[in-house]
Design an enzyme around this catalytic site. Structure first.
Site, PDB file in Angstrom:
ATOM      1  N   THR A  27       9.285  -0.758   1.750  1.00 45.41           N
ATOM      2  CA  THR A  27       9.448  -1.528   0.106  1.00 45.41           C
ATOM      3  C   THR A  27       9.017  -0.439  -0.655  1.00 45.41           C
ATOM      4  O   THR A  27       7.825   0.258  -0.487  1.00 45.41           O
ATOM      5  CB  THR A  27       8.431  -2.638   0.194  1.00 45.41           C
ATOM      6  OG1 THR A  27       9.171  -3.715   1.403  1.00 45.41           O
ATOM      7  CG2 THR A  27       8.289  -3.138  -1.118  1.00 45.41           C
ATOM      8  N   GLN A 101      17.219  -4.127   6.445  1.00 45.77           N
ATOM      9  CA  GLN A 101      16.248  -5.062   6.724  1.00 45.77           C
ATOM     10  C   GLN A 101      16.333  -6.500   6.012  1.00 45.77           C
ATOM     11  O   GLN A 101      15.796  -6.331   4.966  1.00 45.77           O
ATOM     12  CB  GLN A 101      15.026  -4.373   6.886  1.00 45.77           C
ATOM     13  CG  GLN A 101      14.036  -5.215   7.733  1.00 45.77           C
ATOM     14  CD  GLN A 101      12.288  -4.808   7.616  1.00 45.77           C
ATOM     15  OE1 GLN A 101      11.900  -4.536   6.490  1.00 45.77           O
ATOM     16  NE2 GLN A 101      11.845  -4.505   8.681  1.00 45.77           N
ATOM     17  N   HIS A 176      13.491  -8.975  10.043  1.00 47.85           N
ATOM     18  CA  HIS A 176      12.039  -8.658   9.817  1.00 47.85           C
ATOM     19  C   HIS A 176      11.241  -9.583  10.811  1.00 47.85           C
ATOM     20  O   HIS A 176      10.956 -10.779   9.883  1.00 47.85           O
ATOM     21  CB  HIS A 176      11.869  -8.496   8.138  1.00 47.85           C
ATOM     22  CG  HIS A 176      10.472  -7.776   8.003  1.00 47.85           C
ATOM     23  ND1 HIS A 176       9.526  -7.517   9.101  1.00 47.85           N
ATOM     24  CD2 HIS A 176       9.912  -7.186   6.842  1.00 47.85           C
ATOM     25  CE1 HIS A 176       8.462  -6.968   8.527  1.00 47.85           C
ATOM     26  NE2 HIS A 176       8.769  -6.636   7.277  1.00 47.85           N
ATOM     27  N   GLY A 177      10.779  -9.429  11.787  1.00 47.38           N
ATOM     28  CA  GLY A 177      10.274 -10.310  12.503  1.00 47.38           C
ATOM     29  C   GLY A 177       8.658 -10.013  12.482  1.00 47.38           C
ATOM     30  O   GLY A 177       8.097 -10.341  13.577  1.00 47.38           O
ATOM     31  N   ASN A 179       4.974  -7.971  10.768  1.00 48.92           N
ATOM     32  CA  ASN A 179       3.941  -7.847   9.678  1.00 48.92           C
ATOM     33  C   ASN A 179       3.520  -9.046   8.934  1.00 48.92           C
ATOM     34  O   ASN A 179       3.401  -9.171   7.743  1.00 48.92           O
ATOM     35  CB  ASN A 179       4.780  -6.683   8.444  1.00 48.92           C
ATOM     36  CG  ASN A 179       4.731  -5.552   9.225  1.00 48.92           C
ATOM     37  OD1 ASN A 179       4.377  -5.180  10.457  1.00 48.92           O
ATOM     38  ND2 ASN A 179       5.329  -4.436   8.501  1.00 48.92           N
ATOM     39  N   TYR A 181       5.112 -11.901   8.123  1.00 45.82           N
ATOM     40  CA  TYR A 181       6.069 -12.615   7.057  1.00 45.82           C
ATOM     41  C   TYR A 181       6.805 -13.706   7.901  1.00 45.82           C
ATOM     42  O   TYR A 181       6.246 -14.253   9.319  1.00 45.82           O
ATOM     43  CB  TYR A 181       7.148 -11.595   6.750  1.00 45.82           C
ATOM     44  CG  TYR A 181       6.614 -10.598   5.858  1.00 45.82           C
ATOM     45  CD1 TYR A 181       6.043 -11.033   4.636  1.00 45.82           C
ATOM     46  CD2 TYR A 181       6.359  -9.381   6.247  1.00 45.82           C
ATOM     47  CE1 TYR A 181       5.107  -9.998   3.906  1.00 45.82           C
ATOM     48  CE2 TYR A 181       5.870  -8.266   5.498  1.00 45.82           C
ATOM     49  CZ  TYR A 181       5.055  -8.487   4.327  1.00 45.82           C
ATOM     50  OH  TYR A 181       4.715  -7.592   3.663  1.00 45.82           O
ATOM     51  N   GLY A 321       7.561   6.300   8.984  1.00 48.47           N
ATOM     52  CA  GLY A 321       7.462   5.626   7.723  1.00 48.47           C
ATOM     53  C   GLY A 321       7.149   6.651   6.677  1.00 48.47           C
ATOM     54  O   GLY A 321       8.053   7.221   6.156  1.00 48.47           O
TER      55      GLY A 321
HETATM   56  C1  LIG Z   1       4.960   1.831   1.188  1.00 47.92           C
HETATM   57  C2  LIG Z   1       5.403   1.031   2.447  1.00 47.92           C
HETATM   58  C3  LIG Z   1       6.217   0.262   2.429  1.00 47.92           C
HETATM   59  C4  LIG Z   1       6.652  -0.709   3.617  1.00 47.92           C
HETATM   60  N1  LIG Z   1       7.274  -1.735   3.534  1.00 47.92           N
HETATM   61  C5  LIG Z   1       7.780  -2.145   4.809  1.00 47.92           C
HETATM   62  C6  LIG Z   1       8.955  -3.172   4.774  1.00 47.92           C
HETATM   63  O1  LIG Z   1       9.635  -3.599   3.832  1.00 47.92           O
HETATM   64  N2  LIG Z   1       9.244  -3.710   5.965  1.00 47.92           N
HETATM   65  C7  LIG Z   1       8.571  -3.176   6.916  1.00 47.92           C
HETATM   66  O2  LIG Z   1       9.002  -3.776   8.165  1.00 47.92           O
HETATM   67  N3  LIG Z   1       7.356  -2.582   7.258  1.00 47.92           N
HETATM   68  C8  LIG Z   1       7.211  -1.605   5.933  1.00 47.92           C
HETATM   69  N4  LIG Z   1       6.207  -0.794   6.115  1.00 47.92           N
HETATM   70  C9  LIG Z   1       5.772  -0.389   7.490  1.00 47.92           C
HETATM   71  C10 LIG Z   1       6.446   0.919   7.812  1.00 47.92           C
HETATM   72  O3  LIG Z   1       7.803   0.474   8.174  1.00 47.92           O
HETATM   73  C11 LIG Z   1       5.616   1.423   8.919  1.00 47.92           C
HETATM   74  O4  LIG Z   1       5.393   0.574  10.140  1.00 47.92           O
HETATM   75  C12 LIG Z   1       4.220   2.171   8.283  1.00 47.92           C
HETATM   76  O5  LIG Z   1       4.419   2.973   7.554  1.00 47.92           O
HETATM   77  C13 LIG Z   1       3.780   2.819   9.760  1.00 47.92           C
HETATM   78  O6  LIG Z   1       4.669   3.967   9.984  1.00 47.92           O
HETATM   79  P1  LIG Z   1       4.264   5.481   9.743  1.00 47.92           P
HETATM   80  O7  LIG Z   1       2.956   5.783  10.441  1.00 47.92           O
HETATM   81  O8  LIG Z   1       5.398   6.330  10.308  1.00 47.92           O
HETATM   82  O9  LIG Z   1       4.074   5.472   8.148  1.00 47.92           O
HETATM   83  C14 LIG Z   1       5.818  -0.037   4.775  1.00 47.92           C
HETATM   84  C15 LIG Z   1       4.999   0.795   4.804  1.00 47.92           C
HETATM   85  C16 LIG Z   1       4.760   1.522   3.552  1.00 47.92           C
HETATM   86  C17 LIG Z   1       3.891   2.742   3.724  1.00 47.92           C
END
Ligand SMILES: Cc1cc2nc3c(=O)[nH]c(=O)nc-3n(C[C@H](O)[C@H](O)[C@H](O)COP(=O)(O)O)c2cc1C
Length: 363
Positions: A27, A101, A176-177, A179, A181, A321
């Site tokens: 996001t 997503q 999106h299942g 986090n 939600y 991410g």
């Molecule tokens: C700014 C930001 C926004 C995120 N938004 C979402 C999202 O919209 N949907 C989702 O499933 N995860 C979201 N996440 C989680 C990421 O998909 C990911 O699981 C998380 O950053 C860990 O991965 P990384 O260690 O490679 O950063 C978000 C993470 C960050 C940092």
């Protein structure tokens, strides 16, 4: 050890990926326009990252009552569809692949974001979270427990969201299942105390997901549909691991074998759950034994650990991410062992280009 594993191509149910590195959904809250549509700026951001084997977009809302975060590009109106087309066209022109997503935040919202209405959830249980509204952070409220009619309507919204996504030109959809939600609010005991067919037993708490998938497969190619799970989420985002968490996810993932989805996208624990006997410690390893299809694994990976998880055979693809957020050319940087830009947390959710489309590339 195959050092090139992350750079190898992959056939994702017919979709040819140029490498095993996936951009995780993030996001970014850049859709500050009144309709909250994706814009030219959204398209530029994703195009810059099109060398990823696959991009998963930020969560995109499937209806007005799905909204729980401000300025998120949605996918339920004509304008939303037109807005997202800029992104899919740009990414495809650059040779990339991109899936949307689909998101409903459930109780993780606030009446201020819902035209005064209560958020919806499995049960009337306040997740006790801070929600960002136009007036800053506010405490979450007790949501409305969804009646059966409410559930039917949201299943239909996910279905329409998927139809819209394919009209846009996305290469697939990810439900999106994860986090905490809406879907996870049904899966978890601490957020679901229903006594009807959507609560109580493991099968009942998982039911909404299969209802959505069964509807989706009537209208879209199920081989292009996928789901994201965060099974060891605990103590944050309104979710607790409980004594049936493992049973719920084992049941879900086992049953998903029958569906022929594009992939399941799993997240390793967000927090330390090493002392929790009810939590799965190694998510990819655990589900690899159960799931016969493609697994994308996420959270905290770098080039070395991603190479290892692929070589160990615990996952087929690895999603990143924050490394992709800060490094549009992450694939090239990994290939050339170039140091990575560090993500600037202050601009994760702010408006405009800063911290969005202005991260430098090597060239
Ligand atoms: C700014 C930001 C926004 C995120 N938004 C979402 C999202 O919209 N949907 C989702 O499933 N995860 C979201 N996440 C989680 C990421 O998909 C990911 O699981 C998380 O950053 C860990 O991965 P990384 O260690 O490679 O950063 C978000 C993470 C960050 C940092």
């Amino acid at each position: 050890m195959n050092k090139q594993a992350i750079f190898e191509t992959y056939n994702l149910n017919g979709l040819q990926l140029s490498n095993r590195l996936v951009m995780a959904p993030m996001t970014r809250s850049r859709s500050t326009n009144p309709e909250t549509t994706a814009t030219e700026l959204t398209a530029l951001y994703y195009k810059q990252r099109a060398t990823a084997g696959l991009i998963i977009t930020e969560g995109t809302f499937v209806s007005q009552d799905a909204v729980g975060v401000m300025n998120v590009p949605a996918i339920y109106t004509k304008q939303h569809i037109e807005g997202w087309k800029l992104t899919t066209e740009a990414v495809h022109q650059a040779g990339g692949k991109i899936v949307a997503q689909l998101w409903h935040t459930g109780s993780y919202s606030h009446p201020d974001l819902l035209e005064g209405k209560l958020p919806l959830s499995a049960s009337a249980i306040n997740p006790n979270l801070q929600v960002f509204t136009t007036e800053g952070f506010k405490g979450s409220v007790t949501p409305k427990a969804m009646a059966l009619e409410d559930i039917k309507k949201r299943i239909a919204d996910f279905k329409q969201g998927a139809v819209n996504a394919f009209e846009v030109g996305f290469d697939g959809v990810e439900l999106h299942g994860a986090n905490g939600y809406l879907l996870q609010q049904f899966f978890s005991k601490n957020s679901n105390n229903r006594t009807d067919e959507y609560g109580g037993s493991v099968e009942n708490r998982a039911r909404i997901l299969f209802d959505i998938l069964d509807e989706l497969k009537q209208v879209v190619d199920i081989a292009k549909v996928s789901v994201r799970f965060n099974p060891s989420l605990h103590g944050i985002m309104g979710i607790l691991v409980d004594d049936e968490t493992i049973a719920v996810y084992d049941y879900i993932v086992n049953r998903l074998n029958e569906y022929g989805l594009a992939y399941i996208h799993l997240v390793e624990p967000f927090t330390d759950v090493s002392n929790n006997p009810n939590a799965i410690q190694e998510v990819a390893k655990h589900f690899r034994k159960i799931y016969k299809g493609t697994i994308i694994i996420n959270r905290g990976f770098n080039k070395e650990t991603a190479t290892k998880v692929l070589n160990d055979g615990d996952a087929d693809l690895v999603s990143f991410g924050t490394p992709f957020l800060a490094n549009p050319d992450l694939v090239e940087r990994f290939k050339t062992d170039t140091p990575l830009n560090q993500p600037d947390q202050a601009t994760f959710y702010t408006a405009g280009e800063k911290g969005y489309t202005d991260y430098p590339t090597i060239g």
